[in-house]
Design a protein around this motif. Structure first.
Motif, PDB file in Angstrom:
ATOM      1  N   UNK A 276      42.465  43.625  48.311  1.00 59.33           N
ATOM      2  CA  UNK A 276      41.776  42.471  47.750  1.00 59.33           C
ATOM      3  C   UNK A 276      40.862  41.754  48.730  1.00 59.33           C
ATOM      4  N   UNK A 277      40.888  42.148  50.003  1.00 62.24           N
ATOM      5  CA  UNK A 277      40.012  41.494  50.984  1.00 62.24           C
ATOM      6  C   UNK A 277      38.629  42.128  50.952  1.00 62.24           C
ATOM      7  N   UNK A 278      37.624  41.279  50.969  1.00 59.32           N
ATOM      8  CA  UNK A 278      36.241  41.724  50.854  1.00 59.32           C
ATOM      9  C   UNK A 278      35.719  42.272  52.171  1.00 59.32           C
ATOM     10  N   UNK A 279      35.032  43.389  52.113  1.00 61.61           N
ATOM     11  CA  UNK A 279      34.490  43.991  53.333  1.00 61.61           C
ATOM     12  C   UNK A 279      32.967  44.098  53.305  1.00 61.61           C
ATOM     13  N   UNK A 280      32.328  43.454  52.330  1.00 61.18           N
ATOM     14  CA  UNK A 280      30.863  43.537  52.255  1.00 61.18           C
ATOM     15  C   UNK A 280      30.406  44.553  51.230  1.00 61.18           C
ATOM     16  N   UNK A 281      31.335  45.402  50.766  1.00 61.93           N
ATOM     17  CA  UNK A 281      31.018  46.362  49.710  1.00 61.93           C
ATOM     18  C   UNK A 281      31.751  45.929  48.454  1.00 61.93           C
ATOM     19  N   UNK A 282      31.153  46.201  47.310  1.00 58.03           N
ATOM     20  CA  UNK A 282      31.793  45.854  46.046  1.00 58.03           C
ATOM     21  C   UNK A 282      32.981  46.777  45.805  1.00 58.03           C
ATOM     22  N   UNK A 283      34.046  46.188  45.288  1.00 57.95           N
ATOM     23  CA  UNK A 283      35.245  46.955  44.945  1.00 57.95           C
ATOM     24  C   UNK A 283      35.924  46.254  43.782  1.00 57.95           C
ATOM     25  N   UNK A 284      36.337  47.018  42.782  1.00 55.62           N
ATOM     26  CA  UNK A 284      37.022  46.424  41.634  1.00 55.62           C
ATOM     27  C   UNK A 284      38.326  45.758  42.071  1.00 55.62           C
ATOM     28  N   UNK A 285      38.943  46.277  43.142  1.00 54.38           N
ATOM     29  CA  UNK A 285      40.205  45.709  43.646  1.00 54.38           C
ATOM     30  C   UNK A 285      40.029  44.287  44.175  1.00 54.38           C
ATOM     31  N   UNK A 286      38.810  43.931  44.488  1.00 56.36           N
ATOM     32  CA  UNK A 286      38.525  42.610  45.040  1.00 56.36           C
ATOM     33  C   UNK A 286      39.019  41.501  44.109  1.00 56.36           C
ATOM     34  N   UNK A 287      38.984  41.755  42.800  1.00 50.49           N
ATOM     35  CA  UNK A 287      39.363  40.724  41.829  1.00 50.49           C
ATOM     36  C   UNK A 287      40.823  40.816  41.396  1.00 50.49           C
ATOM     37  N   UNK A 288      41.604  41.735  41.984  1.00 46.29           N
ATOM     38  CA  UNK A 288      43.012  41.890  41.608  1.00 46.29           C
ATOM     39  C   UNK A 288      43.822  40.592  41.707  1.00 46.29           C
ATOM     40  N   UNK A 289      43.614  39.761  42.764  1.00 48.49           N
ATOM     41  CA  UNK A 289      44.443  38.553  42.847  1.00 48.49           C
ATOM     42  C   UNK A 289      44.027  37.425  41.899  1.00 48.49           C
ATOM     43  N   UNK A 290      42.890  37.580  41.180  1.00 54.34           N
ATOM     44  CA  UNK A 290      42.382  36.493  40.333  1.00 54.34           C
ATOM     45  C   UNK A 290      43.244  36.337  39.080  1.00 54.34           C
ATOM     46  N   UNK A 291      43.754  35.108  38.895  1.00 59.94           N
ATOM     47  CA  UNK A 291      44.542  34.775  37.703  1.00 59.94           C
ATOM     48  C   UNK A 291      43.714  33.825  36.836  1.00 59.94           C
ATOM     49  N   UNK A 292      43.673  34.091  35.523  1.00 63.11           N
ATOM     50  CA  UNK A 292      42.863  33.319  34.588  1.00 63.11           C
ATOM     51  C   UNK A 292      43.785  32.555  33.640  1.00 63.11           C
TER      52      UNK A 292
END
Length: 185
Positions: free
Chosen positions: A26-42
């Motif tokens: 989930x940590x951003x590295x400068x490249x887009x990744x779908x996993x980046x939004x895994x921790x987002x709760x709505x």
């Protein structure tokens, strides 16, 4: 007191390493990744839900994430959740689709992310050590109940320490790989 169960202890240690891998994804590295939004709760329908249960996430370009919200009434809450998740992303609303351009990482932000990755790794190391402590306690209890001999306890403690060392090494490898990715080395 539970009996010593090496398979259970190994499963729990591996679980800590797997949890670390998920946190690091989930940590951003400068490249887009779908996993980046895994921790987002709505917050939708009166409860907290993971983003992937109200929208589909895709990566159409290397520096863009697309979030297709299934129910038009949830676009606002999804947009708010992404903005407030602390990921440094600003959604662009296109009706039921949110586009998330991935900004370049500043050197300062890279260091913050590397530090956060280190905190995740330490949390995983502590979890592995706690499992080892549980195993050691179980071995001592088994010995006290005369279910195993002192020699067996010492031998099993050695095996448990070897397993612990392997899992700590796995945590370290995950962390070093992610740190290199974040710092762009």
């Amino acid at each position: 007191m539970a009996k010593y169960d090496k398979a259970d202890l190994e499963r729990r240690m591996k679980g800590a390493v797997d949890a670390l891998a998920g946190d690091l994804a989930g940590l951003r590295t400068g490249r887009a990744s779908a996993n980046l939004l895994d921790p987002v709760m709505v917050t939708v329908y009166g409860s907290q839900m993971p983003l992937n249960q109200v929208a589909s996430v895709s990566v159409p370009e290397p520096r863009m994430i697309s979030v297709q919200v299934w129910d038009k009434s949830n676009v606002g809450p999804v947009e708010k959740a992404i903005r407030s998740a602390g990921l440094g992303l600003n959604p662009i609303n296109d009706g039921t689709t949110l586009r998330l351009p991935i900004p370049d990482l500043t050197e300062e932000r890279r260091k913050e992310l590397a530090k956060l990755a280190g905190q995740y790794a330490e949390k995983a190391r502590v979890a592995v050590r706690n499992v080892r402590r549980d195993g050691m306690d179980n071995l001592k209890a088994d010995e006290n109940k005369k279910e195993i001999s002192e020699d067996d306890r010492k031998r099993l403690e050695g095996e448990l320490q070897k397993l612990t060392d392997e899992q700590i090494k796995a945590v370290e490898e995950e962390f070093v790989r992610k740190e290199k990715d974040i710092l762009g080395k």
